[in-house]
Design an enzyme around this catalytic site. Structure first.
Site, PDB file in Angstrom:
ATOM      1  N   LYS A  22       0.836  -1.141   0.078  1.00 55.75           N
ATOM      2  CA  LYS A  22      -0.011   0.094   0.041  1.00 55.75           C
ATOM      3  C   LYS A  22       0.841   1.127  -0.046  1.00 55.75           C
ATOM      4  O   LYS A  22       0.575   2.407  -0.553  1.00 55.75           O
ATOM      5  CB  LYS A  22      -0.817  -0.164   1.293  1.00 55.75           C
ATOM      6  CG  LYS A  22      -1.339   1.400   1.623  1.00 55.75           C
ATOM      7  CD  LYS A  22      -2.030   0.989   3.022  1.00 55.75           C
ATOM      8  CE  LYS A  22      -1.445   1.603   4.169  1.00 55.75           C
ATOM      9  NZ  LYS A  22      -1.504   2.901   4.675  1.00 55.75           N
ATOM     10  N   ASN A  23       1.912   1.216   0.799  1.00 55.02           N
ATOM     11  CA  ASN A  23       2.908   2.423   0.958  1.00 55.02           C
ATOM     12  C   ASN A  23       3.475   2.801  -0.101  1.00 55.02           C
ATOM     13  O   ASN A  23       4.184   4.009  -0.387  1.00 55.02           O
ATOM     14  CB  ASN A  23       3.380   2.519   2.297  1.00 55.02           C
ATOM     15  CG  ASN A  23       2.510   2.556   3.579  1.00 55.02           C
ATOM     16  OD1 ASN A  23       1.417   2.892   3.482  1.00 55.02           O
ATOM     17  ND2 ASN A  23       3.220   2.593   4.737  1.00 55.02           N
ATOM     18  N   CYS A 116      -4.781   8.656   9.955  1.00 56.00           N
ATOM     19  CA  CYS A 116      -4.593   7.824  11.352  1.00 56.00           C
ATOM     20  C   CYS A 116      -4.746   8.735  12.580  1.00 56.00           C
ATOM     21  O   CYS A 116      -4.149   9.685  12.566  1.00 56.00           O
ATOM     22  CB  CYS A 116      -3.213   6.832  11.380  1.00 56.00           C
ATOM     23  SG  CYS A 116      -3.669   5.160  11.048  1.00 56.00           S
ATOM     24  N   ARG A 121       0.792  14.785  13.528  1.00 54.03           N
ATOM     25  CA  ARG A 121       1.136  14.462  12.040  1.00 54.03           C
ATOM     26  C   ARG A 121       0.804  15.788  10.901  1.00 54.03           C
ATOM     27  O   ARG A 121       0.033  15.981  10.305  1.00 54.03           O
ATOM     28  CB  ARG A 121       0.030  13.433  11.530  1.00 54.03           C
ATOM     29  CG  ARG A 121       0.300  12.081  12.100  1.00 54.03           C
ATOM     30  CD  ARG A 121      -0.227  11.124  11.366  1.00 54.03           C
ATOM     31  NE  ARG A 121       0.364  10.259  10.186  1.00 54.03           N
ATOM     32  CZ  ARG A 121       0.315   8.993   9.583  1.00 54.03           C
ATOM     33  NH1 ARG A 121      -0.432   8.337   9.832  1.00 54.03           N
ATOM     34  NH2 ARG A 121       1.272   8.712   8.928  1.00 54.03           N
ATOM     35  N   ASP A 305       5.214   1.115  12.004  1.00 52.18           N
ATOM     36  CA  ASP A 305       4.107   0.322  11.685  1.00 52.18           C
ATOM     37  C   ASP A 305       3.909  -1.003  12.450  1.00 52.18           C
ATOM     38  O   ASP A 305       3.002  -1.752  12.451  1.00 52.18           O
ATOM     39  CB  ASP A 305       4.035   0.504  10.168  1.00 52.18           C
ATOM     40  CG  ASP A 305       3.543   1.516   9.927  1.00 52.18           C
ATOM     41  OD1 ASP A 305       3.340   2.699  10.483  1.00 52.18           O
ATOM     42  OD2 ASP A 305       3.603   1.979   8.416  1.00 52.18           O
ATOM     43  N   ARG A 397      -8.067  -0.125   6.012  1.00 50.86           N
ATOM     44  CA  ARG A 397      -7.456   0.981   5.381  1.00 50.86           C
ATOM     45  C   ARG A 397      -6.073   0.374   4.819  1.00 50.86           C
ATOM     46  O   ARG A 397      -5.629   0.758   3.807  1.00 50.86           O
ATOM     47  CB  ARG A 397      -6.979   2.131   6.345  1.00 50.86           C
ATOM     48  CG  ARG A 397      -8.154   3.109   6.696  1.00 50.86           C
ATOM     49  CD  ARG A 397      -7.874   4.119   7.214  1.00 50.86           C
ATOM     50  NE  ARG A 397      -6.401   4.412   6.852  1.00 50.86           N
ATOM     51  CZ  ARG A 397      -5.436   5.037   7.277  1.00 50.86           C
ATOM     52  NH1 ARG A 397      -5.598   4.926   8.866  1.00 50.86           N
ATOM     53  NH2 ARG A 397      -4.338   5.068   6.828  1.00 50.86           N
TER      54      ARG A 397
HETATM   55  C1  UD1 Z   1       4.640   6.739   6.182  1.00 53.86           C
HETATM   56  C2  UD1 Z   1       3.720   5.452   6.198  1.00 53.86           C
HETATM   57  C3  UD1 Z   1       3.293   5.282   7.481  1.00 53.86           C
HETATM   58  C4  UD1 Z   1       4.598   5.030   8.550  1.00 53.86           C
HETATM   59  C5  UD1 Z   1       5.436   6.438   8.449  1.00 53.86           C
HETATM   60  C6  UD1 Z   1       6.621   6.128   9.201  1.00 53.86           C
HETATM   61  C7  UD1 Z   1       2.801   5.859   4.027  1.00 53.86           C
HETATM   62  C8  UD1 Z   1       1.597   6.189   3.227  1.00 53.86           C
HETATM   63  N1  UD1 Z   1       2.553   5.771   5.321  1.00 53.86           N
HETATM   64  O1  UD1 Z   1       3.918   7.770   7.142  1.00 53.86           O
HETATM   65  O2  UD1 Z   1       2.547   3.979   7.450  1.00 53.86           O
HETATM   66  O3  UD1 Z   1       4.093   4.800   9.692  1.00 53.86           O
HETATM   67  O4  UD1 Z   1       5.623   6.583   7.135  1.00 53.86           O
HETATM   68  O5  UD1 Z   1       7.331   5.145   8.955  1.00 53.86           O
HETATM   69  O6  UD1 Z   1       3.854   5.952   3.406  1.00 53.86           O
HETATM   70  N2  UD1 Z   1       6.292  14.912  10.334  1.00 53.86           N
HETATM   71  C9  UD1 Z   1       6.359  16.194  10.476  1.00 53.86           C
HETATM   72  N3  UD1 Z   1       6.130  17.209   9.523  1.00 53.86           N
HETATM   73  C10 UD1 Z   1       5.851  16.737   8.131  1.00 53.86           C
HETATM   74  C11 UD1 Z   1       5.684  15.310   7.957  1.00 53.86           C
HETATM   75  C12 UD1 Z   1       6.000  14.460   8.877  1.00 53.86           C
HETATM   76  O7  UD1 Z   1       6.686  16.614  11.637  1.00 53.86           O
HETATM   77  O8  UD1 Z   1       5.629  17.673   7.284  1.00 53.86           O
HETATM   78  C13 UD1 Z   1       6.636  13.958  11.274  1.00 53.86           C
HETATM   79  C14 UD1 Z   1       5.471  13.175  11.746  1.00 53.86           C
HETATM   80  O9  UD1 Z   1       4.444  13.721  12.558  1.00 53.86           O
HETATM   81  C15 UD1 Z   1       6.121  11.833  12.334  1.00 53.86           C
HETATM   82  C16 UD1 Z   1       7.304  11.890  11.671  1.00 53.86           C
HETATM   83  O10 UD1 Z   1       7.696  13.061  10.998  1.00 53.86           O
HETATM   84  O11 UD1 Z   1       6.336  12.163  13.658  1.00 53.86           O
HETATM   85  C17 UD1 Z   1       7.355  10.780  10.521  1.00 53.86           C
HETATM   86  O12 UD1 Z   1       6.086  11.044   9.661  1.00 53.86           O
HETATM   87  P1  UD1 Z   1       6.221  10.706   8.087  1.00 53.86           P
HETATM   88  O13 UD1 Z   1       7.782   9.777   7.812  1.00 53.86           O
HETATM   89  O14 UD1 Z   1       6.180  11.571   7.219  1.00 53.86           O
HETATM   90  O15 UD1 Z   1       5.401   9.463   7.883  1.00 53.86           O
HETATM   91  P2  UD1 Z   1       4.263   9.434   6.644  1.00 53.86           P
HETATM   92  O16 UD1 Z   1       5.108   9.780   5.358  1.00 53.86           O
HETATM   93  O17 UD1 Z   1       3.042  10.208   6.858  1.00 53.86           O
END
Ligand code: UD1
Length: 419
Positions: A22-23, A116, A121, A305, A397
């Site tokens: 999915k990711n 989630c 986030r 995850d 999901r």
């Molecule tokens: C992706 C995965 C999710 C996984 C996560 C971490 C997908 C669709 N989802 O989510 O399953 O749990 O990676 O391995 O691929 N952050 C910020 N600012 C931002 C973006 C992120 O502060 O603009 C923080 C988030 O709050 C979190 C951390 O960075 O604490 C990691 O987030 P991120 O790596 O962006 O996760 P996702 O891409 O949302």
């Protein structure tokens, strides 16, 4: 609302093929709009987040069908660059469309994303990066509008290696003028998959899988056919589910190199794992040990995850294990629910102390997010008596019929649609 009804106690056994990730599929489906024409993406799982992404693409005017596990797209009919609030609210990953829409059509309007229930986030890393590429971003009343006649390459340093931001910026930079360097980039396998896909389309991206990704912008990309990598989190879920039930399984379409941190920890606790090409077997044949400390980290660290699932497993192993969550704040909402099933877990800020117990007991519990929900299901497979996991739309999901996968391995689990 649907729930799962599980009768615990049966060890998992048998063989199962792992479906596509999915990711990886979500950013790749978003990236498909970077090229105009017909495309085919195969091994795309049929699960809720993918359905929402397809719904959004449809809304933008893209013609999309998802048949067997192949998504066929006609992207040249795209007629809108605005993602309405109700669709955005359904899935955080809709943010992946920002980079591609901006790069190809010069504008995009979204509302702040949903997703989630795990911590804050924020999306500042995405927005800061897009600004560096030359986007003008205006935010008002929860709507974010971005414009750029032509994105231009830039040096971008991410304050945290965000997976989504790395992907968004790779997609945007593929059609930017000049070269972009993303430093402190995330290194997840799904990022390598996105790089491979973009390059098959004619992009010039290198370095994915390391912390520095270099993208030389090109003028246009060509539609292609592409196959998604296997889902390492599903493989991990089934490995942990087999470990908790003390079973023995063989999984196919698995890449061991994507799962190293999990495999090392399972082996440390005494589980036997073997790999042969894309086949992985897991067997529990001796006494199991607790694990002193598992810390979640960006790849290649232990994946956040799988944190909740690992906690469920460690609850069934004698001794005290400690799990530290370092990626998402507040990702311990499963602890109270697990404790209702007889686990002995306490938390202190971002640390969880898991004291192994001799038995888990069936209970009525609630899935609070995707992976937390999966952890409750696997605890239910181990528990004595019946477990009912409610709110399983969270689980849908990210898993294509989790109950089907577990039934295929001999579990007693069924879905009820009664409220
Ligand atoms: C992706 C995965 C999710 C996984 C996560 C971490 C997908 C669709 N989802 O989510 O399953 O749990 O990676 O391995 O691929 N952050 C910020 N600012 C931002 C973006 C992120 O502060 O603009 C923080 C988030 O709050 C979190 C951390 O960075 O604490 C990691 O987030 P991120 O790596 O962006 O996760 P996702 O891409 O949302």
């Amino acid at each position: 609302m649907a729930s799962f009804i599980i009768k615990g106690g049966l060890p998992l056994s048998g063989e199962l093929r792992i479906h596509g990730a999915k990711n990886a599929a979500l950013p790749i489906l978003a990236a498909s709009i970077l090229a105009s024409g017909e495309q085919e993406i195969s091994d795309v799982p049929k699960l809720l987040d993918i359905r929402v992404m397809i719904e959004i693409l449809n809304h933008l005017g893209v013609k999309v069908t998802h048949k067997d596990h192949t998504v066929s797209l006609q992207t040249s009919t795209l007629s809108s660059t605005r993602i309405p609030e109700p669709l955005m609210g359904k899935m955080r990953s809709s943010i992946f469309l920002m980079g591609p829409l901006l790069a190809k059509y010069g504008e995009v309007t979204i509302s702040r994303p949903g997703g989630c229930a795990i911590g804050e986030r924020p999306i500042d890393i995405h927005l800061d990066g897009l600004k560096k590429l030359g986007a003008d971003i205006i935010e008002s009343h929860g709507t974010i509008s971005c414009r750029a006649r032509q994105l231009t390459g830039a040096q971008i340093f991410l304050r945290f290696p965000s997976v989504g931001a790395t992907e968004n910026l790779m997609m945007a930079a593929s059609l930017a003028k000049g070269t972009t360097t993303i430093s402190n980039a995330a290194r997840e396998p799904e990022i390598v998959d996105l790089q491979d896909y973009l390059n098959v389309m004619g992009a010039r991206v290198r370095g994915a899988g390391t912390d520095q990704i270099i993208i030389e912008g090109v003028e246009h990309l060509t539609p292609v056919s592409y196959k998604i990598i296997p889902d390492r989190i599903i493989a991990g879920t089934l490995l942990i589910a087999t470990a908790i039930t003390r079973g023995e399984v063989a999984l196919t379409n698995v890449r061991a190199e994507h799962l190293q941190a999990l495999l090392t920890n399972l082996q440390t606790s005494g589980i036997e794992i073997r790999t042969y090409n894309d086949i992985m077997t897991l067997k529990v044949s001796r006494g199991l040990r607790s694990i002193d400390l598992i810390e979640t980290d960006p790849h290649p660290g232990f994946p956040t995850d799988l944190q909740a699932l690992m906690m469920a497993y460690l609850s069934t192993v004698e001794g005290t294990s400690v799990v530290k969550e370092k990626v998402f704040e507040g990702r311990f909402r499963h602890v109270d629910e697990l404790n209702r099933m007889g686990t002995n877990i306490s938390t202190d800020l971002n640390r969880a102390y898991i004291r192994g117990v001799s038995r888990l007991s069936g209970a009525m519990v609630e899935a609070t997010d995707l992976r937390a929900g999966a952890a409750l299901v696997i605890a239910g497979l181990k528990a004595e008596g019946e477990t009912i996991v409610e709110n399983i739309h969270h689980i849908d999901r990210g898993y294509e019929k989790l109950e089907g996968m577990l039934q295929a391995l001999g579990a007693d689990i069924r879905r009820s649609d009664e409220s």
